[in-house]
Each structure stands twice: as structure tokens, then as C-alpha cells.
Motif scaffolding. Structure first.
Motif, PDB file in Angstrom:
ATOM      1  N   SER A 195      34.602  33.888  31.753  1.00 12.96           N
ATOM      2  CA  SER A 195      33.079  33.863  32.447  1.00 12.96           C
ATOM      3  C   SER A 195      32.875  35.186  32.990  1.00 12.96           C
ATOM      4  N   ARG A 196      31.597  35.641  32.490  1.00 10.36           N
ATOM      5  CA  ARG A 196      31.169  36.731  33.169  1.00 10.36           C
ATOM      6  C   ARG A 196      29.496  37.046  33.008  1.00 10.36           C
ATOM      7  N   THR A 197      29.051  38.108  33.890  1.00 12.57           N
ATOM      8  CA  THR A 197      27.766  38.461  33.788  1.00 12.57           C
ATOM      9  C   THR A 197      27.531  39.376  32.834  1.00 12.57           C
TER      10      THR A 197
ATOM     11  N   ARG B 213      24.948  35.203  31.351  1.00 11.36           N
ATOM     12  CA  ARG B 213      26.249  34.648  31.557  1.00 11.36           C
ATOM     13  C   ARG B 213      27.028  34.373  30.218  1.00 11.36           C
TER      14      ARG B 213
ATOM     15  N   THR C  11      26.510  32.304  25.238  1.00 13.88           N
ATOM     16  CA  THR C  11      25.395  33.164  26.161  1.00 13.88           C
ATOM     17  C   THR C  11      24.247  32.469  26.598  1.00 13.88           C
TER      18      THR C  11
ATOM     19  N   TRP D 121      21.289  31.697  29.824  1.00  9.84           N
ATOM     20  CA  TRP D 121      20.446  32.438  31.045  1.00  9.84           C
ATOM     21  C   TRP D 121      19.695  31.105  31.522  1.00  9.84           C
TER      22      TRP D 121
ATOM     23  N   THR E 165      22.248  34.118  37.863  1.00 16.06           N
ATOM     24  CA  THR E 165      23.418  34.162  36.879  1.00 16.06           C
ATOM     25  C   THR E 165      24.539  33.325  37.241  1.00 16.06           C
ATOM     26  N   ASP E 166      24.573  32.667  38.337  1.00 12.73           N
ATOM     27  CA  ASP E 166      25.591  31.795  38.748  1.00 12.73           C
ATOM     28  C   ASP E 166      25.210  30.843  39.650  1.00 12.73           C
TER      29      ASP E 166
END
Length: 229
Positions: free
Chosen positions: A118-120, A134, A148, A150, A159-160
Motif C-alpha cells: 500500500s502506497r501513495t 493509492r 490503483t 482514488w 489518499t488514506d
């Protein structure tokens, strides 16, 4: 009136002022009377819509999520020589403490997937404009799905989950409730930078394939206007 009464009165006034500040007085609805199915093109770049039902959906009949979303759309897009793309879009007309977007981390975990990677990230939209997204990897016994996604709440693109809560509080402080949308693009494949690059390419193609006047539905008015300019 003694000092204690004055202090109590001041505290009550302060609490009342805070409650008033957090009471939404207007609505921001970017979708209007449009339908998600109508504004998302059947052809996106090289990909074309192909009927399918193999999706992890953010809602099911009678579930809490079924009450959260007023519109949902799921489509499979295929193209020769390209990865197939599964697109799920879920729209909620109101985003508040009881009605809010459910992020894919929760949806996939609920049906037995394990979430990792999990990452931006950022999807390029041209002219220096970028869409914050994300990226996730969801793994089950049956498949590995690369994702992917958003979210848009009003004109904001959190983003989270923590940022999503801050956005809602900030909007409440400004006196309005906004609509919200979740856009999820995924494909079944092993994890690699090339797969996430393909997901990003599809996301870019999706936004650019939409009518300019409809892009705000997915990415908010500031970013949509910057693309038009």
C-alpha cells in the motif's frame, strides 16, 4: 452572577459556537443529476467495455455499504495485447460521520484478501497536473489483484483514511457537506512496476476520454479545470 456562573456560561457559549461551526449549512454535489454509467465512456484509449461480473464490489444488497452508495458501476475493459482492466466506481451523495466512502482495503479484507504494497502514487494528467492515488496489492488463495484507486470528497482527493477524516472535518468547519466518489481500477497479475504503470496509463486514458465538463465528477473541479486550461 458569581464567577462560577460566568465560567459555566462562557463554556456553554463556546460549546454552542463549536457545534454551530460543525453544523453543515450547504451542500456541494458535483454529480448533479448525471448518471455514472452515462459519463464513463465505453471506449477508453485502446480498451473497450466487455460484459463481466468478476468483481470485488464495495456493496451488496441490504449491506451497510448498500445504504452508503446511491450509484455504483462495474465494468471490464479489454484491449488486444494489454492487461484487462476492471473498473468499479461507487458514488455517495452525502459524506458525513455515518455515511462515508469505504476504502478498498476494507472491502478486499472483508472477502478474504490480504492487503500489501500500500502506497501513495500520482497519475499524470498532462501539463504538469497529477492525480493523487493509492496503489495496493490484494492477495487471496485464488488470485493476486493489483489495484490503483482514488477518492474524491467534494473537491478534495484524500489518499488514506486519516486524510479522509481530516477533509470531512475541514469541510464541516467550512459549513458544508459534500458528495463523494471512489474510483477503483484493478487487474489480475503478479506484482511489478510494469503492471502499476499500466494501471496508471489506463487511469490517465479514463480521465482524458471523458467529456471535459464531466471530469469534475471523478477528480474535482480544480484539477478538472486545470486540464481544460
Amino acid at each position: 452572577m458569581n464567577r462560577r456562573d460566568l465560567l459555566m456560561g462562557a463554556a456553554m457559549l463556546s460549546a454552542a459556537g463549536g457545534a454551530f461551526a460543525l453544523t453543515p449549512r450547504t451542500r456541494l454535489v458535483l454529480l448533479g443529476d448525471r448518471k455514472i454509467d452515462d459519463v464513463i465512456p465505453a471506449k477508453i484509449g485502446e480498451w473497450k467495455h466487455y460484459p463481466s461480473s468478476q468483481f470485488v464490489m464495495p456493496k451488496s444488497p441490504g449491506s451497510l455499504a448498500d445504504r452508503l452508495y446511491s450509484q455504483t458501476m462495474s465494468r471490464l475493459y479489454v484491449a488486444e495485447g494489454r492487461l484487462p482492466m476492471m473498473v468499479v466506481i461507487a458514488y455517495g451523495a452525502v459524506q458525513n460521520d455515518s455515511l462515508q466512502l469505504h476504502r478498498p482495503e476494507a472491502c478486499y479484507s472483508a472477502v478474504g484478501f490480504t492487503i500489501s504494497e500500500s502506497r501513495t502514487a500520482f497519475v499524470p494528467l498532462g501539463d504538469g497536473q497529477k492525480l493523487p492515488v493509492r496503489e495496493l496489492t490484494a492477495t487471496s488463495n485464488a488470485r493476486i489483484e493489483q489495484i490503483t484507486y482514488w477518492t474524491r470528497i467534494g473537491d478534495d482527493l484524500p489518499t488514506d483514511g486519516a486524510e479522509q477524516r481530516r477533509v470531512k472535518l475541514r469541510q464541516q468547519m467550512r459549513g458544508y457537506l459534500a458528495d463523494g466518489i471512489l474510483v477503483r481500477i484493478s487487474t489480475v497479475a503478479e506484482t511489478s512496476p510494469e503492471v502499476f504503470a499500466e494501471l496508471s496509463n489506463f487511469a490517465t486514458a479514463l480521465i482524458k476520454a471523458m467529456a471535459p465538463g464531466d471530469r469534475d465528477i471523478l477528480i474535482g473541479r480544480p484539477l478538472a479545470a486545470a486540464m481544460i486550461a
